[in-house]
Design an enzyme around this catalytic site. Sequence first.
Site, PDB file in Angstrom:
ATOM      1  N   SER A   7       0.842  -1.198   0.000  1.00 21.49           N
ATOM      2  CA  SER A   7       0.000   0.000   0.000  1.00 21.49           C
ATOM      3  C   SER A   7       0.871   1.239   0.000  1.00 21.49           C
ATOM      4  O   SER A   7       1.658   1.457   0.934  1.00 21.49           O
ATOM      5  CB  SER A   7      -0.886   0.010   1.248  1.00 21.49           C
ATOM      6  OG  SER A   7      -1.451   1.301   1.383  1.00 21.49           O
ATOM      7  N   HIS A  32      -1.389  -1.245  -4.155  1.00 24.28           N
ATOM      8  CA  HIS A  32      -2.638  -0.944  -3.447  1.00 24.28           C
ATOM      9  C   HIS A  32      -2.663   0.564  -3.188  1.00 24.28           C
ATOM     10  O   HIS A  32      -1.730   1.120  -2.610  1.00 24.28           O
ATOM     11  CB  HIS A  32      -2.715  -1.730  -2.140  1.00 24.28           C
ATOM     12  CG  HIS A  32      -4.007  -1.555  -1.422  1.00 24.28           C
ATOM     13  ND1 HIS A  32      -5.153  -2.248  -1.769  1.00 24.28           N
ATOM     14  CD2 HIS A  32      -4.362  -0.753  -0.374  1.00 24.28           C
ATOM     15  CE1 HIS A  32      -6.150  -1.891  -0.965  1.00 24.28           C
ATOM     16  NE2 HIS A  32      -5.700  -0.987  -0.114  1.00 24.28           N
ATOM     17  N   ASP A  34      -4.833   3.710  -1.654  1.00 23.26           N
ATOM     18  CA  ASP A  34      -5.913   4.059  -0.717  1.00 23.26           C
ATOM     19  C   ASP A  34      -6.359   5.500  -0.911  1.00 23.26           C
ATOM     20  O   ASP A  34      -5.585   6.429  -0.693  1.00 23.26           O
ATOM     21  CB  ASP A  34      -5.403   3.908   0.721  1.00 23.26           C
ATOM     22  CG  ASP A  34      -5.200   2.456   1.100  1.00 23.26           C
ATOM     23  OD1 ASP A  34      -6.151   1.675   0.963  1.00 23.26           O
ATOM     24  OD2 ASP A  34      -4.082   2.110   1.532  1.00 23.26           O
ATOM     25  N   MET A  36      -8.882   8.329   0.445  1.00 19.08           N
ATOM     26  CA  MET A  36      -9.717   8.670   1.616  1.00 19.08           C
ATOM     27  C   MET A  36     -10.217  10.102   1.502  1.00 19.08           C
ATOM     28  O   MET A  36      -9.453  10.990   1.124  1.00 19.08           O
ATOM     29  CB  MET A  36      -8.887   8.553   2.892  1.00 19.08           C
ATOM     30  CG  MET A  36      -8.227   7.208   3.065  1.00 19.08           C
ATOM     31  SD  MET A  36      -7.227   7.199   4.539  1.00 19.08           S
ATOM     32  CE  MET A  36      -6.510   5.564   4.440  1.00 19.08           C
ATOM     33  N   HIS A  65      -8.506   1.360  -3.668  1.00 14.48           N
ATOM     34  CA  HIS A  65      -9.443   1.150  -2.556  1.00 14.48           C
ATOM     35  C   HIS A  65     -10.035   2.505  -2.167  1.00 14.48           C
ATOM     36  O   HIS A  65      -9.344   3.348  -1.611  1.00 14.48           O
ATOM     37  CB  HIS A  65      -8.644   0.515  -1.396  1.00 14.48           C
ATOM     38  CG  HIS A  65      -9.416   0.325  -0.132  1.00 14.48           C
ATOM     39  ND1 HIS A  65      -8.806   0.051   1.072  1.00 14.48           N
ATOM     40  CD2 HIS A  65     -10.751   0.358   0.124  1.00 14.48           C
ATOM     41  CE1 HIS A  65      -9.709  -0.075   2.012  1.00 14.48           C
ATOM     42  NE2 HIS A  65     -10.901   0.113   1.468  1.00 14.48           N
ATOM     43  N   MET A  67     -12.158   4.805   0.034  1.00 14.32           N
ATOM     44  CA  MET A  67     -12.807   5.022   1.330  1.00 14.32           C
ATOM     45  C   MET A  67     -13.467   6.391   1.257  1.00 14.32           C
ATOM     46  O   MET A  67     -13.039   7.349   1.904  1.00 14.32           O
ATOM     47  CB  MET A  67     -11.760   4.919   2.448  1.00 14.32           C
ATOM     48  CG  MET A  67     -11.348   3.480   2.714  1.00 14.32           C
ATOM     49  SD  MET A  67      -9.730   3.349   3.491  1.00 14.32           S
ATOM     50  CE  MET A  67      -8.695   3.370   2.042  1.00 14.32           C
ATOM     51  N   MET A 136     -11.597  -5.701   5.592  1.00 15.30           N
ATOM     52  CA  MET A 136     -10.779  -4.796   6.412  1.00 15.30           C
ATOM     53  C   MET A 136     -10.409  -5.516   7.702  1.00 15.30           C
ATOM     54  O   MET A 136     -11.280  -5.957   8.452  1.00 15.30           O
ATOM     55  CB  MET A 136     -11.549  -3.517   6.755  1.00 15.30           C
ATOM     56  CG  MET A 136     -11.697  -2.494   5.647  1.00 15.30           C
ATOM     57  SD  MET A 136     -10.195  -1.923   4.826  1.00 15.30           S
ATOM     58  CE  MET A 136      -9.130  -1.451   6.184  1.00 15.30           C
ATOM     59  N   PHE A 142      -6.272   4.606   8.445  1.00 18.23           N
ATOM     60  CA  PHE A 142      -4.853   4.827   8.764  1.00 18.23           C
ATOM     61  C   PHE A 142      -4.038   3.563   8.529  1.00 18.23           C
ATOM     62  O   PHE A 142      -4.539   2.452   8.724  1.00 18.23           O
ATOM     63  CB  PHE A 142      -4.697   5.239  10.241  1.00 18.23           C
ATOM     64  CG  PHE A 142      -5.499   6.465  10.579  1.00 18.23           C
ATOM     65  CD1 PHE A 142      -4.984   7.741  10.345  1.00 18.23           C
ATOM     66  CD2 PHE A 142      -6.786   6.345  11.097  1.00 18.23           C
ATOM     67  CE1 PHE A 142      -5.739   8.874  10.634  1.00 18.23           C
ATOM     68  CE2 PHE A 142      -7.552   7.474  11.380  1.00 18.23           C
ATOM     69  CZ  PHE A 142      -7.027   8.745  11.150  1.00 18.23           C
ATOM     70  N   ASP A 174      -6.859  -6.475   4.198  1.00 15.29           N
ATOM     71  CA  ASP A 174      -6.213  -5.158   4.224  1.00 15.29           C
ATOM     72  C   ASP A 174      -6.132  -4.619   5.650  1.00 15.29           C
ATOM     73  O   ASP A 174      -7.160  -4.320   6.265  1.00 15.29           O
ATOM     74  CB  ASP A 174      -7.038  -4.212   3.325  1.00 15.29           C
ATOM     75  CG  ASP A 174      -6.401  -2.848   3.168  1.00 15.29           C
ATOM     76  OD1 ASP A 174      -5.254  -2.660   3.612  1.00 15.29           O
ATOM     77  OD2 ASP A 174      -7.065  -1.965   2.580  1.00 15.29           O
TER      78      ASP A 174
HETATM   79  C1  DX5 Z   1      -6.303   1.467   5.836  1.00 14.16           C
HETATM   80  C2  DX5 Z   1      -5.917   1.192   4.402  1.00 14.16           C
HETATM   81  C3  DX5 Z   1      -4.847   0.191   4.274  1.00 14.16           C
HETATM   82  C4  DX5 Z   1      -3.525   0.623   4.855  1.00 14.16           C
HETATM   83  C5  DX5 Z   1      -2.832  -0.605   5.354  1.00 14.16           C
HETATM   84  O1  DX5 Z   1      -7.448   2.218   5.862  1.00 14.16           O
HETATM   85  O2  DX5 Z   1      -7.031   0.695   3.674  1.00 14.16           O
HETATM   86  O3  DX5 Z   1      -4.670  -0.209   2.925  1.00 14.16           O
HETATM   87  O4  DX5 Z   1      -2.705   1.284   3.929  1.00 14.16           O
HETATM   88  O5  DX5 Z   1      -1.734  -0.234   6.097  1.00 14.16           O
HETATM   89  P1  DX5 Z   1      -1.024  -1.241   7.113  1.00 14.16           P
HETATM   90  O6  DX5 Z   1      -0.543  -2.406   6.299  1.00 14.16           O
HETATM   91  O7  DX5 Z   1       0.090  -0.411   7.662  1.00 14.16           O
HETATM   92  O8  DX5 Z   1      -2.034  -1.635   8.144  1.00 14.16           O
HETATM   93 ZN    ZN Z   2      -6.622  -0.208   1.644  1.00 15.76          ZN
END
Ligand code: DX5
Ligand code: ZN
Length: 218
Positions: A7, A32, A34, A36, A65, A67, A136, A142, A174
């Site tokens: 990620s 990956h 993310d 947000m 992904h 969010m 999740m 985070f 994830d």
């Molecule tokens: C969290 C994200 C994850 C995050 C994972 O909301 O969706 O993809 O980047 O990070 P780690 O592997 O550090 O938990």
């Molecule tokens: Zn993610």
Amino acid sequence: MALLAPSILSADFGNLDRDIDMINNSEADWFHIDVMDGVFVPNISFGFPVLEAVNKKAKKIKDTHLMIVNPDRYVETFKKSGADYLTIHYEACVHLHRTVQVIKNAGMKAGVALNPHTFIRLLEDIIQDVDLVLIMSVNPGFGGQKFIENTYGKVADTKDLIIQKNSYALIEVDGGVTLDNAKKLADAGADVLVAGSTVFNAEDPLRMIKDLKERIKS
Ligand code: DX5
Ligand code: ZN
């Protein structure tokens, strides 16, 4: 053998090109990414200009992904920004079936993500339409959070549902993935493991990717 998707949320944004190249040259399978919005989750990551920069450089599958609330509004823009898989949250979609079709019609694979408290069986009537289920294993928002142990059972339940419904969906886990839990997750049925801080906080990220891949070999 399960796939590994580092990620980039945990990458060094001052050296993004370098970190993307590291993934390009590693044994990792996917990127990956993310996104947000500060509404669906209590954090804001990055938007389209960054995605376009990543897209120019990244040479592997881009697993995006979302969010965010109202993801329908941006499906076409994510396609233009290079997403291969576009995953939306079950909890953010009132008309999930429609949103999944919109993503597929735009030429992407469609994923559905579930928060840790969301019951897997809620996907019973849509599992045949989706390409990926993202479970999740931390609360979204985070990187660097602690893995929720209940996830193993959720992965196994998802696998049962997929078999029962003759679905081809991949199972992605994830959050909080480490060298300690990667094998157990793959054994439970996970097809794709996301790893952010485990990869980017490692002294040698390339080596960490290699070690994670080694763990999830079956
Ligand atoms: C969290 C994200 C994850 C995050 C994972 O909301 O969706 O993809 O980047 O990070 P780690 O592997 O550090 O938990
Ligand atoms: Zn993610």
